[in-house]
Write a protein that holds these residues in place. Structure first.
Motif, mmCIF file in Angstrom:
data_model
loop_
_atom_site.group_PDB
_atom_site.id
_atom_site.type_symbol
_atom_site.label_atom_id
_atom_site.label_comp_id
_atom_site.label_asym_id
_atom_site.label_seq_id
_atom_site.Cartn_x
_atom_site.Cartn_y
_atom_site.Cartn_z
ATOM 1 N N SER A 71 -20.232 -50.586 -6.332
ATOM 2 C CA SER A 71 -20.604 -50.981 -4.977
ATOM 3 C C SER A 71 -21.328 -49.847 -4.268
ATOM 4 O O SER A 71 -21.333 -48.700 -4.725
ATOM 5 N N SER A 72 -21.909 -50.168 -3.125
ATOM 6 C CA SER A 72 -22.651 -49.164 -2.353
ATOM 7 C C SER A 72 -21.724 -48.290 -1.528
ATOM 8 O O SER A 72 -22.138 -47.243 -1.020
ATOM 9 N N THR A 73 -20.477 -48.719 -1.367
ATOM 10 C CA THR A 73 -19.507 -47.931 -0.606
ATOM 11 C C THR A 73 -18.442 -47.390 -1.545
ATOM 12 O O THR A 73 -18.308 -47.821 -2.685
ATOM 13 N N ALA A 74 -17.671 -46.444 -1.044
ATOM 14 C CA ALA A 74 -16.586 -45.871 -1.840
ATOM 15 C C ALA A 74 -15.448 -46.883 -1.976
ATOM 16 O O ALA A 74 -15.275 -47.766 -1.134
ATOM 17 N N ILE A 75 -14.674 -46.770 -3.074
ATOM 18 C CA ILE A 75 -13.470 -47.566 -3.252
ATOM 19 C C ILE A 75 -12.311 -46.616 -3.517
ATOM 20 O O ILE A 75 -12.513 -45.424 -3.804
ATOM 21 N N LEU A 76 -11.086 -47.137 -3.404
ATOM 22 C CA LEU A 76 -9.896 -46.322 -3.615
ATOM 23 C C LEU A 76 -9.189 -46.772 -4.889
ATOM 24 O O LEU A 76 -9.017 -47.971 -5.114
ATOM 25 N N ALA A 77 -8.792 -45.801 -5.687
ATOM 26 C CA ALA A 77 -8.000 -46.084 -6.893
ATOM 27 C C ALA A 77 -6.905 -45.035 -6.982
ATOM 28 O O ALA A 77 -7.187 -43.846 -7.148
ATOM 29 N N ASP A 78 -5.659 -45.490 -6.828
ATOM 30 C CA ASP A 78 -4.520 -44.555 -6.793
ATOM 31 C C ASP A 78 -4.749 -43.447 -5.781
ATOM 32 O O ASP A 78 -4.546 -42.254 -6.061
ATOM 33 N N ALA A 80 -7.299 -42.026 -4.822
ATOM 34 C CA ALA A 80 -8.502 -41.220 -5.042
ATOM 35 C C ALA A 80 -9.726 -41.996 -4.547
ATOM 36 O O ALA A 80 -9.839 -43.210 -4.738
ATOM 37 N N VAL A 81 -10.649 -41.276 -3.902
ATOM 38 C CA VAL A 81 -11.881 -41.882 -3.402
ATOM 39 C C VAL A 81 -12.919 -41.864 -4.520
ATOM 40 O O VAL A 81 -13.284 -40.793 -5.022
ATOM 41 N N ILE A 82 -13.406 -43.035 -4.904
ATOM 42 C CA ILE A 82 -14.375 -43.158 -5.994
ATOM 43 C C ILE A 82 -15.700 -43.622 -5.398
ATOM 44 O O ILE A 82 -15.791 -44.723 -4.849
ATOM 45 N N HIS A 83 -16.711 -42.777 -5.497
ATOM 46 C CA HIS A 83 -18.018 -43.100 -4.935
ATOM 47 C C HIS A 83 -18.858 -43.883 -5.944
ATOM 48 O O HIS A 83 -18.502 -44.016 -7.108
ATOM 49 N N ASN A 84 -19.993 -44.395 -5.464
ATOM 50 C CA ASN A 84 -20.860 -45.209 -6.310
ATOM 51 C C ASN A 84 -21.236 -44.472 -7.592
ATOM 52 O O ASN A 84 -21.691 -43.335 -7.553
ATOM 53 N N GLY A 85 -20.994 -45.141 -8.732
ATOM 54 C CA GLY A 85 -21.334 -44.560 -10.031
ATOM 55 C C GLY A 85 -20.253 -43.710 -10.645
ATOM 56 O O GLY A 85 -20.289 -43.423 -11.843
ATOM 57 N N ASP A 86 -19.250 -43.283 -9.846
ATOM 58 C CA ASP A 86 -18.178 -42.445 -10.374
ATOM 59 C C ASP A 86 -17.168 -43.293 -11.145
ATOM 60 O O ASP A 86 -17.064 -44.512 -10.942
ATOM 61 N N THR A 87 -16.410 -42.651 -12.027
ATOM 62 C CA THR A 87 -15.415 -43.348 -12.841
ATOM 63 C C THR A 87 -14.049 -42.704 -12.681
ATOM 64 O O THR A 87 -13.927 -41.546 -12.267
ATOM 65 N N ILE A 88 -13.010 -43.466 -13.058
ATOM 66 C CA ILE A 88 -11.638 -42.960 -13.042
ATOM 67 C C ILE A 88 -10.834 -43.768 -14.053
ATOM 68 O O ILE A 88 -11.086 -44.956 -14.260
ATOM 69 N N ASP A 89 -9.886 -43.138 -14.702
ATOM 70 C CA ASP A 89 -9.001 -43.845 -15.620
ATOM 71 C C ASP A 89 -7.878 -44.514 -14.832
ATOM 72 O O ASP A 89 -7.281 -43.898 -13.937
ATOM 73 N N ILE A 90 -7.592 -45.765 -15.142
ATOM 74 C CA ILE A 90 -6.506 -46.495 -14.498
ATOM 75 C C ILE A 90 -5.536 -46.989 -15.557
ATOM 76 O O ILE A 90 -5.909 -47.217 -16.698
ATOM 77 N N ARG A 91 -4.270 -47.123 -15.155
ATOM 78 C CA ARG A 91 -3.234 -47.597 -16.062
ATOM 79 C C ARG A 91 -2.460 -48.732 -15.400
ATOM 80 O O ARG A 91 -2.675 -49.035 -14.230
ATOM 81 N N CYS A 92 -1.571 -49.323 -16.152
ATOM 82 C CA CYS A 92 -0.765 -50.423 -15.629
ATOM 83 C C CYS A 92 -0.015 -49.941 -14.387
ATOM 84 O O CYS A 92 0.698 -48.942 -14.433
ATOM 85 N N GLY A 93 -0.218 -50.655 -13.259
ATOM 86 C CA GLY A 93 0.415 -50.281 -12.001
ATOM 87 C C GLY A 93 -0.514 -49.583 -11.032
ATOM 88 O O GLY A 93 -0.154 -49.368 -9.868
ATOM 89 N N SER A 94 -1.709 -49.171 -11.483
ATOM 90 C CA SER A 94 -2.657 -48.502 -10.591
ATOM 91 C C SER A 94 -3.044 -49.436 -9.445
ATOM 92 O O SER A 94 -3.282 -50.623 -9.633
ATOM 93 N N GLU A 95 -3.114 -48.860 -8.232
ATOM 94 C CA GLU A 95 -3.532 -49.627 -7.055
ATOM 95 C C GLU A 95 -5.029 -49.428 -6.846
ATOM 96 O O GLU A 95 -5.518 -48.292 -6.836
ATOM 97 N N ILE A 96 -5.744 -50.527 -6.647
ATOM 98 C CA ILE A 96 -7.197 -50.480 -6.469
ATOM 99 C C ILE A 96 -7.551 -51.220 -5.191
ATOM 100 O O ILE A 96 -7.101 -52.362 -4.975
ATOM 101 N N ILE A 97 -8.354 -50.584 -4.330
ATOM 102 C CA ILE A 97 -8.811 -51.200 -3.081
ATOM 103 C C ILE A 97 -10.337 -51.169 -3.086
ATOM 104 O O ILE A 97 -10.933 -50.087 -3.167
ATOM 105 N N PRO A 98 -11.009 -52.316 -3.010
ATOM 106 C CA PRO A 98 -12.479 -52.360 -3.122
ATOM 107 C C PRO A 98 -13.194 -51.937 -1.846
ATOM 108 O O PRO A 98 -14.147 -52.576 -1.409
#
Length: 463
Positions: A71-78, A80-98
């Motif tokens: 997306s064009s905006t940042a998202i939250l995963a556990d 952590a702030v994830i910006h456009n194009g960035d990646t992060i490893d997620i596991r069972c139970g990880s919280e993701i906010i678009p």
């Protein structure tokens, strides 16, 4: 603004291996079937428009995934702030906010589905290649055989040649690696397939056809073989390793052929290989000599043993310095270990500042907390060492295990510290929900810096 997640891609009867489960039960789960899939959001404003907001790619371990922000905006995963194009490893139970905020966006939990009972389970084994090498030829096993009772592994051809030469010259066959008396040898089909898989994965480790043919021509162990030992006929004098001229095979340590400390190796003595220097020492009963194994990792170290016998190293025998294996009470330390605070350098810097502002040294702090540790004033549940309950200030530890112990004590030093003694920039931080168990602190510099991770988890499996 509300968002509803959807997965895009061809619909097929593939296995659902994961889901995004929304916090609002009015919305349906987002089922993930493909190994890599784009997740879209339907934004409910004046119309229904689909917008890709992330890609989820299944990792090779089959129980985690890599999330990439599309997306064009940042998202939250556990958190952590994830910006456009960035990646992060997620596991069972990880919280993701678009979205970049916790308010106004539908929250999801990443859930890995259990694999069907009827499906064929595949076990992936990770192995250090050095642990799959024959100690005679130093290459990956070929037609591997295992010897007992020490259970070391060798190429069939290599050990067969060793066996032939040993039986010609000695009454007993000794293991080429640890010098224990070998009583049995047999082909190991399980390790044979592991060796083949290693060679398929890395063709540079393969031998030439000529080498393989030579090994096969020497191989004599085709079935389980019991190896007998006893007095050799025709020997005119008793055997002494001092008369052996076969590359000092029978002289793995200074006590082979020479008495030291009232002890001398014989042909039945089992030897240990030092993890630090690779040198050999006789395996002695714990009741009769100084410690030879680190109680924190169970590995063998020779420094304390040879120091107690006043034996110094020579060109023919590798030998550690005494500093490699010492009692805890005799050790000193001047720097915060790499392992401290789960390798979070920001937390390490804060601990260093606290010690300095109080006019103390790291050694002062560790000496104080070793006393607390010895008096059992500290919970040892999370102590990252083997045999945690048996360790005291008099226990011998190797360098690595001592640094892990220091790291453990520094956690308790920090968690017991009054808040007003922390530096102002550290005092202003909020605790991370996942505390010391947070995975994000290892790959997200901003998250590691702005949250306190020297605290107990309030979420996740460690809570």
């Amino acid at each position: 603004m509300a968002e509803v997640g959807e997965s895009s891609g061809a619909k097929s009867p593939q296995e659902i291996w994961a889901k995004l489960v929304p916090s609002d039960s009015r919305h349906s789960d987002v089922e993930i079937k493909s190994d890599e899939i784009v997740i879209c959001s339907v934004i409910r404003l004046s119309s229904f428009d689909e917008h890709a907001w992330c890609t989820i790619k299944r990792n090779s371990d089959l129980c985690s995934a890599t999330l990439q922000n599309k997306s064009s905006t940042a998202i939250l995963a556990d958190e952590a702030v994830i910006h456009n194009g960035d990646t992060i490893d997620i596991r069972c139970g990880s919280e993701i906010i678009p979205g970049p905020d916790r308010e106004g966006y539908l929250r999801y939990r990443f859930k890995v589905m259990p694999r069907p009972e009827t499906s064929q389970k595949q076990l992936k084994i990770c192995i250090d290649v050095d642990h799959a090498k024959c100690s005679i030829c130093l290459s990956v096993w070929h037609d591997v055989v295992t010897v007992a009772p020490c259970f070391h592994n060798f190429c069939n051809g290599c050990f067969s040649e060793w066996l032939r030469r040993s039986q010609e010259k000695r009454s007993s066959v000794l293991c080429p690696q640890c010098r224990a008396v070998v009583q049995f040898a047999g082909r190991n089909h399980f390790l044979h397939y592991i060796g083949e898989d290693i060679l398929k994965a890395d063709s540079s480790l393969k031998r030439s056809d000529e080498e393989v043919a030579t090994l096969d021509s020497c191989a004599s162990i085709q079935s389980n073989l019991v190896i007998k030992s006893g007095k050799k006929l025709g020997r005119k004098r008793s055997y002494s390793p001092l008369h052996e001229d076969d590359h000092s095979v029978e002289l793995p340590c200074p006590q082979c052929g020479t008495e030291s400390g009232g002890f001398r190796c014989d042909h039945n003595t089992i030897h240990l290989q030092c993890h630090a220097c690779g040198g050999m020492m006789p395996s002695r009963p714990p009741a009769t000599t100084v410690p030879q194994h680190c109680l924190g990792c169970d590995r063998a170290f020779c420094g304390a043993y040879w120091h107690a016998h006043r034996v110094t190293g020579t060109g023919s025998h590798a030998m550690c310095r005494v500093e490699t294996f010492q009692p805890i009470s005799e050790r000193t330390i001047s720097r915060i270990p790499f392992w401290a605070h789960e390798k979070n350098r920001h937390e390490q810097d804060i601990t260093e500042k606290c010690i300095r502002q109080m006019g103390r040294t790291l050694q002062d702090v560790i000496t104080e907390w070793i006393t607390k540790f010895n008096n059992r004033e500290i919970d040892r549940t999370r102590m990252p060492l083997n045999h945690a309950e048996r360790i005291t200030s008099g226990t011998h530890l190797c360098n690595d295990c001592y640094e892990k112990l220091v790291s453990f004590l520094l956690y308790w030093y920090r968690i017991s510290m009054p808040k007003n003694l922390l530096p102002p920039d550290a005092l202003a931080r909020e605790d991370c929900w996942y505390g010391y168990a947070c995975r994000t602190q290892h790959h997200n510099e901003e998250h590691a810096r702005k949250r306190n991770h020297v605290c107990r988890p309030t979420r996740g499996s460690n809570f």
